[in-house]
Design a protein around this motif. Structure first.
Motif, PDB file in Angstrom:
ATOM      1  N   LEU A 344       0.825  -1.196   0.000  1.00 54.76           N
ATOM      2  CA  LEU A 344       0.000   0.000   0.000  1.00 54.76           C
ATOM      3  C   LEU A 344       0.865   1.254   0.000  1.00 54.76           C
ATOM      4  O   LEU A 344       0.655   2.165  -0.807  1.00 54.76           O
ATOM      5  CB  LEU A 344      -0.930   0.010   1.219  1.00 54.76           C
ATOM      6  N   ALA A 345       1.846   1.311   0.910  1.00 59.01           N
ATOM      7  CA  ALA A 345       2.688   2.501   1.018  1.00 59.01           C
ATOM      8  C   ALA A 345       4.105   2.088   1.391  1.00 59.01           C
ATOM      9  O   ALA A 345       4.305   1.161   2.187  1.00 59.01           O
ATOM     10  CB  ALA A 345       2.131   3.469   2.049  1.00 59.01           C
ATOM     11  N   PHE A 346       5.097   2.821   0.846  1.00 60.65           N
ATOM     12  CA  PHE A 346       6.508   2.465   1.065  1.00 60.65           C
ATOM     13  C   PHE A 346       7.338   3.707   1.336  1.00 60.65           C
ATOM     14  O   PHE A 346       7.150   4.755   0.724  1.00 60.65           O
ATOM     15  CB  PHE A 346       7.067   1.754  -0.176  1.00 60.65           C
ATOM     16  N   PHE A 347       8.256   3.571   2.300  1.00 64.27           N
ATOM     17  CA  PHE A 347       9.308   4.567   2.522  1.00 64.27           C
ATOM     18  C   PHE A 347      10.525   3.872   3.102  1.00 64.27           C
ATOM     19  O   PHE A 347      10.410   2.989   3.956  1.00 64.27           O
ATOM     20  CB  PHE A 347       8.869   5.663   3.497  1.00 64.27           C
ATOM     21  N   ALA A 348      11.703   4.287   2.643  1.00 65.08           N
ATOM     22  CA  ALA A 348      12.969   3.866   3.248  1.00 65.08           C
ATOM     23  C   ALA A 348      13.944   5.027   3.125  1.00 65.08           C
ATOM     24  O   ALA A 348      14.058   5.638   2.060  1.00 65.08           O
ATOM     25  CB  ALA A 348      13.521   2.620   2.559  1.00 65.08           C
ATOM     26  N   GLY A 349      14.628   5.341   4.213  1.00 69.60           N
ATOM     27  CA  GLY A 349      15.584   6.437   4.168  1.00 69.60           C
ATOM     28  C   GLY A 349      16.177   6.737   5.528  1.00 69.60           C
ATOM     29  O   GLY A 349      15.794   6.149   6.545  1.00 69.60           O
ATOM     30  N   LYS A 350      17.127   7.661   5.541  1.00 68.24           N
ATOM     31  CA  LYS A 350      17.799   8.040   6.781  1.00 68.24           C
ATOM     32  C   LYS A 350      16.861   8.822   7.684  1.00 68.24           C
ATOM     33  O   LYS A 350      15.886   9.424   7.241  1.00 68.24           O
ATOM     34  CB  LYS A 350      19.047   8.859   6.468  1.00 68.24           C
ATOM     35  N   MET A 351      17.205   8.821   8.978  1.00 67.55           N
ATOM     36  CA  MET A 351      16.364   9.460   9.986  1.00 67.55           C
ATOM     37  C   MET A 351      16.911  10.839  10.333  1.00 67.55           C
ATOM     38  O   MET A 351      17.674  11.003  11.285  1.00 67.55           O
ATOM     39  CB  MET A 351      16.293   8.590  11.234  1.00 67.55           C
ATOM     40  N   HIS A 352      16.558  11.834   9.536  1.00 70.82           N
ATOM     41  CA  HIS A 352      16.931  13.201   9.882  1.00 70.82           C
ATOM     42  C   HIS A 352      15.746  14.113   9.614  1.00 70.82           C
ATOM     43  O   HIS A 352      14.854  13.798   8.840  1.00 70.82           O
ATOM     44  CB  HIS A 352      18.169  13.658   9.090  1.00 70.82           C
ATOM     45  N   GLY A 353      15.753  15.264  10.259  1.00 69.56           N
ATOM     46  CA  GLY A 353      14.623  16.173  10.167  1.00 69.56           C
ATOM     47  C   GLY A 353      13.563  15.835  11.208  1.00 69.56           C
ATOM     48  O   GLY A 353      13.700  14.892  11.986  1.00 69.56           O
ATOM     49  N   ARG A 354      12.476  16.602  11.203  1.00 67.32           N
ATOM     50  CA  ARG A 354      11.455  16.449  12.235  1.00 67.32           C
ATOM     51  C   ARG A 354      10.371  15.437  11.878  1.00 67.32           C
ATOM     52  O   ARG A 354       9.665  14.944  12.763  1.00 67.32           O
ATOM     53  CB  ARG A 354      10.794  17.803  12.505  1.00 67.32           C
ATOM     54  N   VAL A 355      10.234  15.078  10.585  1.00 65.57           N
ATOM     55  CA  VAL A 355       9.097  14.263  10.154  1.00 65.57           C
ATOM     56  C   VAL A 355       9.413  12.769  10.156  1.00 65.57           C
ATOM     57  O   VAL A 355       8.586  11.953  10.605  1.00 65.57           O
ATOM     58  CB  VAL A 355       8.625  14.706   8.749  1.00 65.57           C
ATOM     59  N   ARG A 356      10.567  12.389   9.689  1.00 66.70           N
ATOM     60  CA  ARG A 356      10.861  10.961   9.505  1.00 66.70           C
ATOM     61  C   ARG A 356      10.839  10.162  10.803  1.00 66.70           C
ATOM     62  O   ARG A 356      10.314   9.031  10.815  1.00 66.70           O
ATOM     63  CB  ARG A 356      12.194  10.797   8.773  1.00 66.70           C
ATOM     64  N   PRO A 357      11.407  10.677  11.905  1.00 66.75           N
ATOM     65  CA  PRO A 357      11.284   9.914  13.165  1.00 66.75           C
ATOM     66  C   PRO A 357       9.830   9.685  13.572  1.00 66.75           C
ATOM     67  O   PRO A 357       9.491   8.606  14.094  1.00 66.75           O
ATOM     68  CB  PRO A 357      12.018  10.806  14.174  1.00 66.75           C
ATOM     69  N   LYS A 358       8.959  10.656  13.355  1.00 70.30           N
ATOM     70  CA  LYS A 358       7.533  10.473  13.663  1.00 70.30           C
ATOM     71  C   LYS A 358       6.933   9.379  12.785  1.00 70.30           C
ATOM     72  O   LYS A 358       6.115   8.576  13.237  1.00 70.30           O
ATOM     73  CB  LYS A 358       6.772  11.782  13.444  1.00 70.30           C
ATOM     74  N   LEU A 359       7.329   9.362  11.524  1.00 69.54           N
ATOM     75  CA  LEU A 359       6.817   8.360  10.588  1.00 69.54           C
ATOM     76  C   LEU A 359       7.173   6.956  11.055  1.00 69.54           C
ATOM     77  O   LEU A 359       6.327   6.048  11.074  1.00 69.54           O
ATOM     78  CB  LEU A 359       7.381   8.637   9.192  1.00 69.54           C
ATOM     79  N   LEU A 360       8.439   6.755  11.465  1.00 65.39           N
ATOM     80  CA  LEU A 360       8.861   5.433  11.928  1.00 65.39           C
ATOM     81  C   LEU A 360       8.235   5.077  13.270  1.00 65.39           C
ATOM     82  O   LEU A 360       7.884   3.912  13.506  1.00 65.39           O
ATOM     83  CB  LEU A 360      10.392   5.367  12.018  1.00 65.39           C
ATOM     84  N   LYS A 361       8.079   6.061  14.123  1.00 67.60           N
ATOM     85  CA  LYS A 361       7.480   5.802  15.433  1.00 67.60           C
ATOM     86  C   LYS A 361       6.085   5.203  15.288  1.00 67.60           C
ATOM     87  O   LYS A 361       5.709   4.270  16.029  1.00 67.60           O
ATOM     88  CB  LYS A 361       7.421   7.100  16.233  1.00 67.60           C
ATOM     89  N   HIS A 362       5.316   5.684  14.324  1.00 65.21           N
ATOM     90  CA  HIS A 362       3.931   5.243  14.185  1.00 65.21           C
ATOM     91  C   HIS A 362       3.774   4.027  13.271  1.00 65.21           C
ATOM     92  O   HIS A 362       2.791   3.295  13.404  1.00 65.21           O
ATOM     93  CB  HIS A 362       3.068   6.386  13.656  1.00 65.21           C
ATOM     94  N   TRP A 363       4.748   3.784  12.345  1.00 60.20           N
ATOM     95  CA  TRP A 363       4.487   2.785  11.322  1.00 60.20           C
ATOM     96  C   TRP A 363       5.569   1.715  11.145  1.00 60.20           C
ATOM     97  O   TRP A 363       5.336   0.736  10.431  1.00 60.20           O
ATOM     98  CB  TRP A 363       4.243   3.476   9.972  1.00 60.20           C
ATOM     99  N   LEU A 364       6.714   1.838  11.774  1.00 61.28           N
ATOM    100  CA  LEU A 364       7.741   0.809  11.629  1.00 61.28           C
ATOM    101  C   LEU A 364       7.273  -0.506  12.255  1.00 61.28           C
ATOM    102  O   LEU A 364       6.956  -0.562  13.444  1.00 61.28           O
ATOM    103  CB  LEU A 364       9.049   1.263  12.289  1.00 61.28           C
ATOM    104  N   ASN A 365       7.191  -1.551  11.427  1.00 62.97           N
ATOM    105  CA  ASN A 365       6.800  -2.902  11.871  1.00 62.97           C
ATOM    106  C   ASN A 365       5.418  -2.929  12.529  1.00 62.97           C
ATOM    107  O   ASN A 365       5.127  -3.805  13.345  1.00 62.97           O
ATOM    108  CB  ASN A 365       7.836  -3.467  12.852  1.00 62.97           C
ATOM    109  N   LYS A 366       4.552  -1.996  12.148  1.00 62.64           N
ATOM    110  CA  LYS A 366       3.213  -1.946  12.750  1.00 62.64           C
ATOM    111  C   LYS A 366       2.128  -2.529  11.842  1.00 62.64           C
ATOM    112  O   LYS A 366       1.085  -2.934  12.321  1.00 62.64           O
ATOM    113  CB  LYS A 366       2.843  -0.493  13.082  1.00 62.64           C
TER     114      LYS A 366
END
Length: 504
Positions: A344-366
């Protein structure tokens, strides 16, 4: 009879082109996508239901059916006594098939030839010509996707009539003077690969151009400051110093030199001058010179409304990550059928900036439908590469990094995946003319926890239209080594021209 043939085309041409094996798949996908959820996202289709768009659709259907029929290749005639000829014929056939797979997406209809400039326009002064162009654009005649105009697909534009007339006038009128001052590598030496490649490709193609470039500055309507923000960083920035003032002062001194050596800057206080910078620091290194910051047209990848970007004057530059400079069109196209896209949706990348950590917090392995990663591990990329992930996904998540811009937006368009943009205050690339709601989804940063719900709420019919629009807008984001009308080089130049007219 003609009516039956038209119905046949619609049934057997439209759905394979959109990536659906048969009409039943549409219903199955709709059910599996959970579209029963109430939608919180309902952007307008922007001319997608116009008669012009329909006429262009029919032409694409016919072309799609013809392309499909060409995949069936007849067996070559081989003499019984010639095994060498048989091997050679088989080798040639394999080469043709492989070439078709890699460049099939680039088999687009060439744009119609440009119109010639009428003599009366050549007699106008540069300022008179700009005034004439502005009046003509304000009274642009209505056009549609018929005849030679079919190369432009109306649903992906905010106003196809205004864009077409403005583009025609640009080709007839515009002349650009490029300052020869400035030493390499900061000036006149483009870098053509990496995530800042857009500024390099524009510089390369602008300096090689013969249609728009003039050696007579008195004839010019625009003046190009040919510097590279990436080269400036490499030449002057002290690593880990966090001090950008030396870069800003260098650019300030260059503009002061131009203003004292030539009369053109002072004539308009820099409002007819432009620069193209894709580095994140692009907006900041113009701040030491007030007229450069406030008056000049800045084409910037970091198009942040809160950081020295003025919508309507400045241009949002598409950020393109070019891995191999000699092959800027590598891997473009080839998105698989919608019914066969497992993600359905895909993202992969480094963890910098204010948005990407939030994205992983809510959706990594969920959630299995949401393939959200940090840097793609070898274990994962071994079974499916980064590019294949994008081509196998319905939506590609494009969160901001340190700044609002991201190369993933253009990557998603290249790989035929609908981009989902998460970056508040970001002015989308080429938004003077492109209707981004027609081929992308914008999600507010605060709505990251509801990301899956928002995507599932988009009806299948709407998604298929967006995917078709992604494929149709793709040609406007290509760096062609030999530029073509309406490609990325010309689209950027047009936005600079268009915004200059807005300032008159």
């Amino acid at each position: 009879m003609a009516e039956n043939e038209s119905r046949f085309e619609i049934l057997f041409g439209l759905w394979p082109r959109l990536g659906i094996d048969n009409l039943d798949d549409a219903g199955k996908s709709k059910a599996s996508d959970g579209t029963g959820t109430k939608s919180s996202f309902d952007p307008k289709l922007s001319q997608s239901e116009s008669p012009n768009g329909t006429m262009h659709f029919s032409k694409n259907l016919t072309e799609a059916r013809l392309d499909k029929s060409q995949l069936v290749t007849s067996a070559p005639f081989v003499s019984l006594n010639s095994s060498i000829e048989a091997k050679e014929s088989a080798r040639v056939l394999r080469m043709r098939q492989n070439r078709r797979k890699t460049i099939d997406v680039l088999k687009v209809v060439h744009p119609p030839p440009r119109d010639r400039c009428p003599r009366y326009l050549q007699s106008l002064s540069s300022h008179e010509a700009l005034l004439y162009a502005k009046r003509e654009i304000e009274h642009a005649p209505l056009v549609g996707n018929v005849g030679n105009d079919s190369y432009l697909y109306a649903p992906v534009f905010r106003n196809i009539s205004i864009f077409k007339r403005s583009y025609e006038l640009m080709e007839m009128i515009l002349k650009v003077y490029i300052y020869r001052d400035g030493k390499k590598p900061i000036f006149h030496q483009p870098r053509l690969n990496g995530i800042y490649a857009s500024e390099g490709w524009f510089m390369k193609l602008m300096e090689a151009n013969r249609e728009f470039v003039t050696k007579e500055p008195e004839r010019a309507h625009l003046f190009y400051l040919p510097y590279s923000s990436r080269q400036l960083e490499l030449a002057l920035y002290v690593r880990n110093s966090h001090n950008l003032r030396p870069l800003s002062k260098f650019l300030r001194d260059y503009v002061n030199m131009i203003a004292s050596k030539y009369p053109f800057w002072n004539r308009t206080h820099g409002s007819d001058h432009f620069l193209v910078a894709c580095h994140d620091w692009g907006p900041f290194i113009t701040t030491e010179h007030v007229e450069l910051k406030d008056n000049a047209i800045k084409a910037l990848c970091n198009a942040d409304l809160k950081e020295n970007f003025v919508a309507g004057k400045d241009v949002s530059l598409p950020e393109t990550a070019i891995r191999i400079a000699s092959k800027p069109l590598r891997n473009i196209g080839g998105g698989i059928r919608v019914s066969q896209r497992p993600i359905l949706a895909f993202f992969a990348g480094k963890m910098h900036g204010r948005v990407r950590p939030k994205l992983l917090k809510h959706w990594l392995n969920k959630d299995a439908d949401m393939r959200i990663y940090g840097p793609l591990s070898r274990r994962v990329s071994k079974s499916m590469s980064y590019v294949r992930h994008m081509k196998s996904s319905k939506y590609c998540i494009c969160p901001m990094g340190y700044e609002v811009n991201s190369p993933r937006i253009v990557e998603a368009i290249y790989y035929e995946c609908v981009p989902v943009i998460i970056a508040d205050n970001f002015v989308l690339p080429l938004s003077e003319v492109l209707e981004w709601n027609a081929f992308s989804v914008t999600v507010a940063e605060i709505d990251i926890p509801k990301l899956k719900e928002i995507l599932l709420a988009i009806p299948l019919k709407r998604y298929l239209q967006m995917l078709m629009n992604v494929k149709m807008v793709q040609k406007h984001f290509l760096w062609n080594p030999n530029p073509m009308r309406y490609d990325l080089f010309h689209m950027i130049l047009h936005s600079i021209w268009y915004n200059r007219l807005n300032q008159i």
